[in-house]
Design a protein around this motif. Structure first.
Motif, PDB file in Angstrom:
ATOM      1  N   PHE A  34     -64.584  -6.442 -98.198  1.00  0.00           N
ATOM      2  CA  PHE A  34     -63.135  -6.550 -98.377  1.00  0.00           C
ATOM      3  C   PHE A  34     -62.744  -7.907 -98.942  1.00  0.00           C
ATOM      4  N   CYS A 120     -47.246  -5.700-100.395  1.00  0.00           N
ATOM      5  CA  CYS A 120     -47.816  -4.457 -99.842  1.00  0.00           C
ATOM      6  C   CYS A 120     -48.082  -3.448-100.956  1.00  0.00           C
ATOM      7  N   ASN A 121     -47.131  -3.344-101.894  1.00  0.00           N
ATOM      8  CA  ASN A 121     -47.305  -2.387-103.002  1.00  0.00           C
ATOM      9  C   ASN A 121     -48.449  -2.764-103.920  1.00  0.00           C
ATOM     10  N   ASN A 124     -54.910  -3.343-103.191  1.00  0.00           N
ATOM     11  CA  ASN A 124     -55.937  -2.398-103.649  1.00  0.00           C
ATOM     12  C   ASN A 124     -56.696  -1.830-102.454  1.00  0.00           C
ATOM     13  N   TRP A 125     -57.541  -0.827-102.689  1.00  0.00           N
ATOM     14  CA  TRP A 125     -58.263  -0.161-101.591  1.00  0.00           C
ATOM     15  C   TRP A 125     -59.108  -1.139-100.780  1.00  0.00           C
ATOM     16  N   ASP A 126     -59.636  -2.188-101.452  1.00  0.00           N
ATOM     17  CA  ASP A 126     -60.543  -3.102-100.746  1.00  0.00           C
ATOM     18  C   ASP A 126     -59.837  -4.360-100.240  1.00  0.00           C
ATOM     19  N   ASP A 127     -58.530  -4.373-100.300  1.00  0.00           N
ATOM     20  CA  ASP A 127     -57.782  -5.516 -99.746  1.00  0.00           C
ATOM     21  C   ASP A 127     -57.534  -5.310 -98.257  1.00  0.00           C
ATOM     22  N   ARG A 128     -57.695  -6.366 -97.502  1.00  0.00           N
ATOM     23  CA  ARG A 128     -57.276  -6.403 -96.105  1.00  0.00           C
ATOM     24  C   ARG A 128     -56.496  -7.699 -95.920  1.00  0.00           C
ATOM     25  N   THR A 151     -49.057   0.255 -95.218  1.00  0.00           N
ATOM     26  CA  THR A 151     -50.271  -0.025 -96.011  1.00  0.00           C
ATOM     27  C   THR A 151     -51.526   0.418 -95.271  1.00  0.00           C
ATOM     28  N   GLN A 152     -51.475   0.385 -93.924  1.00  0.00           N
ATOM     29  CA  GLN A 152     -52.655   0.666 -93.081  1.00  0.00           C
ATOM     30  C   GLN A 152     -53.813  -0.280 -93.381  1.00  0.00           C
ATOM     31  N   LYS A 153     -53.478  -1.456 -93.924  1.00  0.00           N
ATOM     32  CA  LYS A 153     -54.537  -2.426 -94.270  1.00  0.00           C
ATOM     33  C   LYS A 153     -54.242  -3.800 -93.680  1.00  0.00           C
ATOM     34  N   ASN A 260     -54.850  -0.569 -89.479  1.00  0.00           N
ATOM     35  CA  ASN A 260     -55.973   0.193 -90.018  1.00  0.00           C
ATOM     36  C   ASN A 260     -56.662   1.032 -88.946  1.00  0.00           C
TER      37      ASN A 260
END
Ligand SMILES: C[S@@+](CC[C@H](N)C(=O)[O-])C[C@H]1O[C@@H](n2cnc3c(N)ncnc32)[C@H](O)[C@@H]1O
Length: 279
Positions: A34, A120-121, A124-128, A151-153, A260
């Motif tokens: 991540f 938040c917008n 990317n998928w690999d951002d936390r 975002t669930q991240k 998450n």
């Protein structure tokens, strides 16, 4: 610039909790694929002094949340985003960025309630990320917190201004219309806080008197906010830390919420462990 003066002993507690979490978070995600961001949306100036620090030397100024995040070094954050409204503080943050030119620091002068949803917008998928919401009072809108949760991240530390909220919620009458509007913005709708009021009827000789009252104390108000967070995030730390002023009156409650599905159980375990320590 002169460092801003605010806070008191509770400020150090809050920052120590944050520091410990950031350390544990980056260590826990060290070997994961991540990209880690720390976003400080009410960033301040990097350093501060409290009103009881009047005679401190300049070099004894206390390190603010942004400085503490920069110092996380076991696995440093890949990117640090500092948002601040006040121009003089933004200048100070930019100087801090320039002193740490290799650290991926982005300084934004703007309103947290606009900058956070934009961030938040952009994820990317690999951002936390860890987001720290550290307002003076009632500045955080519920829509901002909801954007974080969606975002669930993101793991989020939120300083909820319990004293300011309680002051807007008198015990012997309803809030004024202006107060109601602020509370609606903080809780994301009247249905999420107004139930702390119950109608009381005083029997009179000619007419009965109807009036709205709420119980004294902050517990019900805090429970409303916690239940709001529980509805939006995957998990919320069991017991928020209550931060009291020097007269032992609760000023803020520090909540932790994790978004998450996979990461939340361990994130909340770490946060609970830190929150329940006595310092
Ligand atoms: C409690 S201080 C933050 C202290 C900082 N976290 C630290 O540890 O040094 C709150 C900061 O938020 C800034 N602020 C207030 N409203 C804001 C908003 N809507 N957007 C961004 N910053 C804001 C204030 O200027 C102030 O510097």
């Amino acid at each position: 610039m002169t460092a801003p003066r605010f806070g008191g002993p509770w400020t150090q507690q809050k920052l120590e909790i944050l520091r410990r979490y950031l350390d544990a978070y980056t260590t826990a995600l060290k070997n994961q694929p991540f990209s880690l961001t720390y976003m400080d949306a009410f960033a301040g100036a990097g350093a501060y002094s409290t009103p009881d620090d009047e005679y401190r030397e300049f070099n004894e100024l206390r390190r603010g949340s942004t400085q503490l995040a920069i110092e996380v070094d076991d696995k440093p954050f890949d990117r640090l985003i500092f948002v601040e409204l006040v121009a003089e503080r933004v200048e100070s943050l930019r100087a801090m960025r320039d002193r740490n030119a290799d650290r991926g620091i982005v300084v934004v002068q703007g309103d947290a309630n606009e900058e956070i949803p934009a961030f938040c917008n952009s994820m990317n998928w690999d951002d936390r990320a860890v987001v720290f919401l550290d307002p003076f009072k009632t500045e955080v809108s519920w829509s901002t917190v909801a954007a974080i949760a969606e975002t669930q991240k993101i793991d989020c530390w939120i300083l909820f201004p319990i004293m300011a909220a309680a002051r807007m919620m008198p015990t012997d009458r309803e809030p004024t219309e202006a107060e109601k509007m602020i509370l609606d913005r903080m809780f994301g709708g009247r249905e999420h806080w107004f139930h702390v009021y119950q109608e009381q009827i005083q029997l009179g000789f000619f007419d009965d008197e109807h009036r709205m009252e709420r119980h004294r104390g902050i517990e019900q108000i805090a429970a409303c906010y916690k239940s709001r967070l529980e509805g939006a995030f995957e998990r919320v730390a069991r017991t928020p830390r209550t931060l009291n002023n020097s007269r032992n009156t609760p000023l803020f409650q520090l909540f932790f919420a994790a978004g998450n599905k996979r990461g939340a159980p361990i994130a909340v375990d770490i946060a609970d462990h830190i929150l329940l320590k006595d310092w």
